[in-house]
Design a protein around this motif. Structure first.
Motif, mmCIF file in Angstrom:
data_model
loop_
_atom_site.group_PDB
_atom_site.id
_atom_site.type_symbol
_atom_site.label_atom_id
_atom_site.label_comp_id
_atom_site.label_asym_id
_atom_site.label_seq_id
_atom_site.Cartn_x
_atom_site.Cartn_y
_atom_site.Cartn_z
ATOM 1 N N ASP A 396 0.713 -1.358 -0.043
ATOM 2 C CA ASP A 396 0.121 -0.076 -0.122
ATOM 3 C C ASP A 396 0.798 1.181 0.141
ATOM 4 N N ARG A 397 2.021 1.232 -0.363
ATOM 5 C CA ARG A 397 3.039 2.135 -0.251
ATOM 6 C C ARG A 397 2.771 3.012 -1.374
ATOM 7 N N ALA A 546 -1.861 10.730 0.964
ATOM 8 C CA ALA A 546 -2.804 9.466 0.986
ATOM 9 C C ALA A 546 -3.243 9.172 -0.467
ATOM 10 N N PRO A 547 -3.866 8.131 -0.326
ATOM 11 C CA PRO A 547 -4.133 7.520 -1.708
ATOM 12 C C PRO A 547 -5.020 8.195 -2.686
ATOM 13 N N SER A 559 -13.627 19.114 -26.093
ATOM 14 C CA SER A 559 -14.853 19.293 -27.131
ATOM 15 C C SER A 559 -15.587 20.403 -27.251
ATOM 16 N N THR A 560 -15.619 21.239 -26.100
ATOM 17 C CA THR A 560 -16.199 22.350 -25.977
ATOM 18 C C THR A 560 -15.301 23.628 -26.386
ATOM 19 N N GLY A 561 -14.218 23.242 -26.904
ATOM 20 C CA GLY A 561 -13.093 24.284 -27.487
ATOM 21 C C GLY A 561 -12.273 24.735 -26.237
ATOM 22 N N ARG A 562 -12.362 24.176 -25.082
ATOM 23 C CA ARG A 562 -11.691 24.575 -23.816
ATOM 24 C C ARG A 562 -10.790 23.097 -23.248
ATOM 25 N N PRO A 563 -9.483 23.463 -23.598
ATOM 26 C CA PRO A 563 -8.848 22.009 -22.879
ATOM 27 C C PRO A 563 -9.310 21.759 -21.323
ATOM 28 N N LYS A 564 -9.246 20.459 -20.926
ATOM 29 C CA LYS A 564 -9.673 19.992 -19.646
ATOM 30 C C LYS A 564 -8.777 19.249 -18.785
ATOM 31 N N GLY A 565 -8.583 19.609 -17.815
ATOM 32 C CA GLY A 565 -7.171 18.653 -16.839
ATOM 33 C C GLY A 565 -7.735 17.762 -16.284
ATOM 34 N N VAL A 566 -7.286 16.787 -16.415
ATOM 35 C CA VAL A 566 -7.500 15.361 -15.818
ATOM 36 C C VAL A 566 -6.582 15.026 -14.547
ATOM 37 N N GLN A 567 -7.164 14.917 -13.380
ATOM 38 C CA GLN A 567 -6.828 14.687 -12.074
ATOM 39 C C GLN A 567 -6.558 13.273 -11.728
ATOM 40 N N ILE A 568 -5.433 13.056 -11.767
ATOM 41 C CA ILE A 568 -5.015 11.611 -11.489
ATOM 42 C C ILE A 568 -4.653 11.409 -9.826
ATOM 43 N N GLU A 569 -5.007 10.684 -9.123
ATOM 44 C CA GLU A 569 -4.692 10.529 -7.593
ATOM 45 C C GLU A 569 -3.587 9.521 -7.589
ATOM 46 N N HIS A 570 -3.116 9.321 -6.278
ATOM 47 C CA HIS A 570 -1.971 8.324 -5.913
ATOM 48 C C HIS A 570 -2.547 7.006 -6.113
ATOM 49 N N ARG A 571 -3.558 6.770 -5.707
ATOM 50 C CA ARG A 571 -4.222 5.601 -5.620
ATOM 51 C C ARG A 571 -4.096 4.909 -7.229
ATOM 52 N N SER A 572 -4.833 5.595 -8.045
ATOM 53 C CA SER A 572 -4.722 5.258 -9.447
ATOM 54 C C SER A 572 -3.164 4.934 -9.862
ATOM 55 N N LEU A 573 -2.502 5.961 -9.884
ATOM 56 C CA LEU A 573 -0.993 5.855 -10.185
ATOM 57 C C LEU A 573 -0.438 4.705 -9.753
ATOM 58 N N HIS A 575 -1.861 1.763 -8.563
ATOM 59 C CA HIS A 575 -2.404 0.352 -9.241
ATOM 60 C C HIS A 575 -2.052 0.253 -10.829
ATOM 61 N N TYR A 576 -1.493 1.422 -11.455
ATOM 62 C CA TYR A 576 -0.804 1.500 -12.914
ATOM 63 C C TYR A 576 0.286 0.802 -12.804
ATOM 64 N N VAL A 577 1.176 1.366 -11.882
ATOM 65 C CA VAL A 577 2.548 0.989 -11.835
ATOM 66 C C VAL A 577 2.729 -0.476 -11.406
ATOM 67 N N HIS A 578 2.022 -0.994 -10.423
ATOM 68 C CA HIS A 578 2.126 -2.449 -10.269
ATOM 69 C C HIS A 578 1.663 -3.381 -11.405
ATOM 70 N N TRP A 579 0.646 -2.909 -11.898
ATOM 71 C CA TRP A 579 -0.119 -3.558 -13.309
ATOM 72 C C TRP A 579 1.133 -3.841 -14.417
ATOM 73 N N ALA A 580 1.471 -2.337 -14.738
ATOM 74 C CA ALA A 580 2.278 -2.487 -15.927
ATOM 75 C C ALA A 580 3.783 -2.980 -15.758
ATOM 76 N N THR A 581 4.146 -2.936 -14.400
ATOM 77 C CA THR A 581 5.567 -3.358 -14.148
ATOM 78 C C THR A 581 5.504 -4.897 -14.364
ATOM 79 N N ARG A 582 4.410 -5.481 -13.739
ATOM 80 C CA ARG A 582 4.316 -6.949 -14.023
ATOM 81 C C ARG A 582 4.173 -7.390 -15.521
#
Length: 1006
Positions: A396-397, A546-547, A559-573, A575-582
């Motif tokens: 969980d680190r 915190a996660p 699509s509305t003509g204005r860029p949109k900022g996607v917010q990624i949390e540590h929890r999501s990162l 999960h990706y790191v552990h799956w992708a590493t394997r």
């Protein structure tokens, strides 16, 4: 009163109409009371009380009762729902349950209204809460008076045979002699379902009816005969619908439509003479019918089935409160069968069942709803074996702690290599600590956004880790983007600080309120171990994230003509790191180049995976082109690549056979089998070609597939494979229904890798991050896919005009809005079109101008505001825009920039002169082949971008010139002029640069 109303008065308020609205936010009780009073004035039918056999307007607004929350929307067991509303007392009321969700219940005695009649009042209450005027429902007719106003044919249809007899068993079994009151059960089903009444009645008859047949009461809103009427009155009659054994739902639907066409709902009218019956007689009659039904175990039909239609939840929302769902709780009358009510909203169908409670009724009610759900949304469609991805994280680190631990394990191992030399884990950590310490000193931490304006450099990587160690969220921005755009992104994100690498410190892109910090100065002391200390005990003390803390913020096209900022949390990162590493086999021996822009979320694979596994990141300072890629493959020692299909296609043209590569990770665009097969041959059988799929909103990548030449060569595109750990992919159709296995549906992604949402855009969050019926939060991708017979996913395309350029998402609407900011542009349409003979698409803008302007001026205007990959390949001036009969721009009728004889204003018109020399002819042939155009269409002023070329095809063009025009050893001199070629990509300029490189001239002559 009508006879129906008098009959229900005799039931003493036993049957109550109730609409339940659940939502997020808050509702103030006093504001709600004020709105209820105002709406009831506009809808006086909600203030009725009985005087004899007449209704009178009491002039008193319905009461609002605030009850302890939260409301249980599953068990629906609140005593307040069972409280009868007497026809002699207040006939309407509102219940407010604070909590999560906030729940509002609109209640009315069935003697004064029906389910449809109660809705105008509820809508008006929320209109008043929003500060709008109520629409009102002033009509005062009862059903008898209403029907007399209509031009109906003489005589009524005959009452169907058998109606009124207690002849049908209940699907919910026997009732006890003494009822326990009404029981409700609820089920939410994904999607909207045309002909839902026919589907439900047919399914129930087949399962519960004697010999598969059944008779149902289907309440019909009489307002259909006069759409102009606004009334809260009881204006519904039940249509008798028979289902024969073996009937399909299509046959049932046809029969129902035929009956409605004949106005057969008017046949089942209450006996008018009942209006003369005293109330004690009506009570005795109701009780007798109830007792007979219970004793015989037979009822007046198999069920009441009501479909109220589809509703827009914004009609039931207000400032600070957003409706999440709306459903109806029906009632039950003497000898009545179970009642099923259905509503549709926000991509869901709400189904509630009401009947008298008794032993086992609740269990049988759930079983009946199971059967209804299966008829509408089969389990085989909802459940795909590929979604069984549950897997516990090995730790969980956070990535911050994992990197610190890696530094302590291998301080002297090389972490970064490249033009700046090698940097060990300890050295990189000290640089990151210097950044983190300065940010912490200035008060940046959890919740702060820190922008990062740096290249693929040591400073850029150290800055990233420094921001994370301080507990803040990093926002990577691309130094190649125009200052205007960068300033807009930083302002939109609310970035408190911007870490700037020295080459970019003079850029005019940092808005007011954002403090610039020069990375090179922060890390100067850290580069000296004797001055900065070791990476161990004296290191900066990392903030414990915190996660659900934000890790990074990435902007994508909007699509509305204005860029949109996607917010990624540590929890999501995590999960990706552990799956992708394997999944990608990343370990301490991995040496992975950083090829993509730091502002492209794919770069996270190249930074996080190797550094958390003890591997090495190879930094490539220059933009990738054929020479730098050749050096990378031959000299850097890389054994893993992470890149887009376009870059892989470019590498495939190098005619090399590098050795030692283990994995090629391809992401960002559709991977053609042709490109994958060529890469497999180039890198050898021992190298895996992995096709990864994932939008930014699902943290870099969330499905993967390993290319298999022995089974995939017959395909056109490489599949995208199976979902990542703790990730699900759902395929839904345009009505948000699950598609059958093998059918094409839009991908909705669920699971641990989903983004928190968009920065400051709750409207987009609601649109793009809905919930499925079971509560699962998903991201609506807009991508189409299907499940292959082999079990994996195949990407099919898009549902909209969004395109991919170099792996980046581009919304044509954003490009159009930018160009419409030019004073001369009246209207702009941007479309993506494929180049003949070439994969992929390019952007073309069609401009309707109201002042003199040239395509070159418009292109320069766009280039000052948009990333290079979003600048249209060509801008065409048009005198008018073609429209379809529906009033939309007819994109197919726009001038084709690739035609042999372009029309007026086309950027591709060329008066071609005879070739001057073999160099010009050779370069022109490379252009023609790369662009997929005829050689005769290329003159000296032909512009590569305006001919349909994008940035990747331009790199392919210059590679072709080096290969076919220049002698060995002259390539470096030509490629040194790449910036000039990009800024002025005309045929004359490229020919001149080719001649200069061939002769060694420093100043080419054009």
């Amino acid at each position: 009163m009508s006879a129906e109303e008098w009959l229900y008065v005799g039931m003493g308020g036993r049957n109550t109409i109730q609409h339940v609205i659940e939502g997020d936010g808050t509702l103030d009780a006093e504001e709600l009371r004020t709105a209820v009073a105002a709406a009831s004035t506009a809808c006086p039918g909600t203030r009725l009380r009985r005087q004899g056999r007449r209704w009178v307007d009491s002039g008193t607004a319905p009461l609002v009762h605030v009850l302890p929350g939260p409301f249980d929307g599953q068990l629906l067991d609140s005593p307040a729902l069972r409280k009868p509303l007497s026809p002699s007392g207040p006939t309407c009321e509102v219940l407010l349950f604070p909590g999560d969700p906030v729940t509002v219940v609109f209640r009315a005695c069935h003697a004064v209204t029906d389910a449809r009649g109660l809705l105008p009042w509820a809508v008006d209450v929320f209109r008043v809460l929003r500060g709008e005027q109520p629409l009102g429902a002033p009509a005062r007719w009862n059903s008898d008076e209403f029907l007399r106003q209509l031009d109906l044919p003489d005589g009524l249809p005959p009452i169907p045979q058998g109606v009124g007899k207690l002849a049908w068993p209940s699907p919910l079994g026997q009732l006890p002699r003494r009822g326990r009151g009404v029981l409700w059960r609820r089920r939410t089903v994904d999607g909207s379902h045309p002909a839902i009444t026919a589907k439900v009645t047919t399914a129930l008859a087949a399962e519960y009816g004697p010999e598969g047949r059944g008779q149902f009461f289907v309440p019909v809103d009489l307002r259909r005969h006069d759409a102009t009427i606004r009334s809260t009155a009881w204006l519904s009659q039940a249509l008798v619908l028979d289902v024969a054994p073996g009937d399909s739902w299509e046959e049932t639907h046809r029969r129902m439509l035929t009956a409605l066409s004949a106005k057969e709902e008017l046949a089942l009218r209450t006996e008018p003479r009942l209006l003369q019956a005293p109330l004690p007689v009506l009570r005795l009659l109701s009780a007798a019918v109830d007792r007979a039904a219970v004793r015989k175990g037979r009822f007046s039909a198999l069920g009441f089935v009501t479909h109220l239609g589809a509703f827009a939840l914004q009609d039931f929302s207000a400032a600070g409160f957003r409706a999440r769902t709306l459903y109806t709780l029906g009632g039950t009358g003497p000898g009545s069968p179970p009642s099923i009510e259905m509503t549709e909203s926000a991509g869901h169908t709400e189904i509630t069942l009401a009947w008298q409670d008794g032993p086992g009724v609740a269990e049988r009610a759930e079983a009946l709803l199971d059967h209804v759900e299966e008829a509408l949304s089969p389990r085989a469609h909802r459940h795909w074996a590929g979604n069984d991805t549950a897997r516990a994280l090995p730790t969980d680190r956070s990535v911050v702690r994992l990197f610190r631990e890696q530094v302590r394990r291998t301080p002297d191992r090389v972490a970064l290599s490249g033009p700046e030399g090698t940097v060990t884990y300890a050295e990189l950590s000290r640089r990151a600590d210097a950044v983190a310490a300065e940010l912490a000193r200035r008060g940046a931490g959890r919740g702060s956004v820190v922008a990062l304006l740096a290249g693929r450099s040591v400073a850029g990587v150290a800055g990233l880790w420094g921001v994370l160690r301080a507990g803040a969220c990093y926002l990577p921005v691309d130094a190649q983007h125009p200052d205007i755009r960068l300033a807009g992104l930083l302002a939109d994100a609310g970035a408190a600080y911007c870490l700037v690498e020295r080459p970019y410190e003079q850029r005019d892109c940092i808005p007011d309120g954002c403090v610039p910090l020069v990375l090179d100065e922060l890390m100067a002391a850290a580069a000296d171990p004797e001055r900065s200390g070791a990476a161990g005990d004296d290191a900066f003390e990392d903030v414990e994230v915190a996660p659900d803390d934000l890790a990074y913020l990435i902007y994508t096209s909007g699509s509305t003509g204005r860029p949109k900022g996607v917010q990624i949390e540590h929890r999501s990162l995590q999960h990706y790191v552990h799956w992708a590493t394997r999944e990608f086999g990343v370990d301490a021996e991995t040496r992975l180049p950083l090829l993509t822009s730091p502002s492209f979320d794919v770069s996270g694979t190249s930074v996080f995976l190797p550094l958390l596994a003890g591997g090495e990141v190879i930094l490539l300072r220059d933009e990738p082109h054929h020479l730098s890629l050749r050096r990378l493959l031959a000299e850097s020692g890389a054994n893993t690549l992470n890149l887009t299909p376009s870059h892989l296609d470019l590498i495939g043209q190098l005619d090399m056979h590098p050795v030692g590569f283990r994995t090629i990770i391809v992401i960002g665009e559709q991977l053609r089998v042709e490109v994958a097969a060529r890469a497999q041959e180039m890198f050898g059988d021992g190298c895996r070609i992995v096709n990864e799929y994932g939008p930014t909103e699902a943290t870099i990548g969330c499905t993967a597939y390993t290319f298999r030449p022995e089974t995939d060569l017959h395909r056109a595109v490489v599949p995208i494979g199976m979902p990542a750990d703790n990730t699900q992919v759902f395929l839904l159709d345009a009505q948000r229904r699950f598609v059958a296995p093998g059918e094409v549906g839009e991908m909705y992604l669920g699971g641990a890798q989903l983004a928190r949402g968009y920065r400051g855009r709750p409207d987009l969050d609601r649109e793009r991050f809905p919930r499925l019926a079971d509560g699962t939060r998903v991201y609506r991708t807009g991508d189409l896919a299907r499940v292959l017979p082999s079990g994996g996913l195949e990407f099919i395309g898009r549902i909209d005009n969004q395109v991919k350029v170099r792996g980046h998402r581009v919304e044509p609407a954003e490009v159009a809005q930018c160009l419409e900011g030019h004073p001369a542009a009246a209207r702009v349409v941007v479309v993506a079109r494929a180049r003949p003979g070439r994969p992929g698409k390019s952007l073309f803008a069609y401009v309707l101008a109201h002042a003199e302007v040239t395509p070159k001026e418009l292109t320069a205007f766009a280039a000052e505001r948009l990333p290079r990959y979003m600048v249209p390949a060509a801008i065409v001036l048009v005198s008018e825009l073609p429209y379809t009969v529906s009033g939309k721009v007819d994109e197919k009728a726009l001038p084709d920039p690739f035609t042999e004889e372009p029309g007026a204003g086309s950027p591709l018109r060329a008066e071609v002169a005879a070739p001057v020399d073999p160099v010009e002819e050779a370069v022109a042939q490379v252009w023609a082949r790369t662009l997929g155009v005829e050689r005769c269409r290329l003159d000296g002023q032909a512009d590569f971008h305006r001919m349909g070329g994008d940035s990747l095809s331009l790199l392919a063009m210059v590679a072709g010139v080096c290969r076919e025009v220049l002698e060995s050893g002259r390539e470096e001199a030509f490629m040194a002029q790449l910036a000039t070629i990009i800024s002025e990509p005309t045929l004359d300029r490229v020919v001149a640069l080719s001649r200069a490189a061939a002769t060694g001239d420093r100043q080419p002559q054009v």
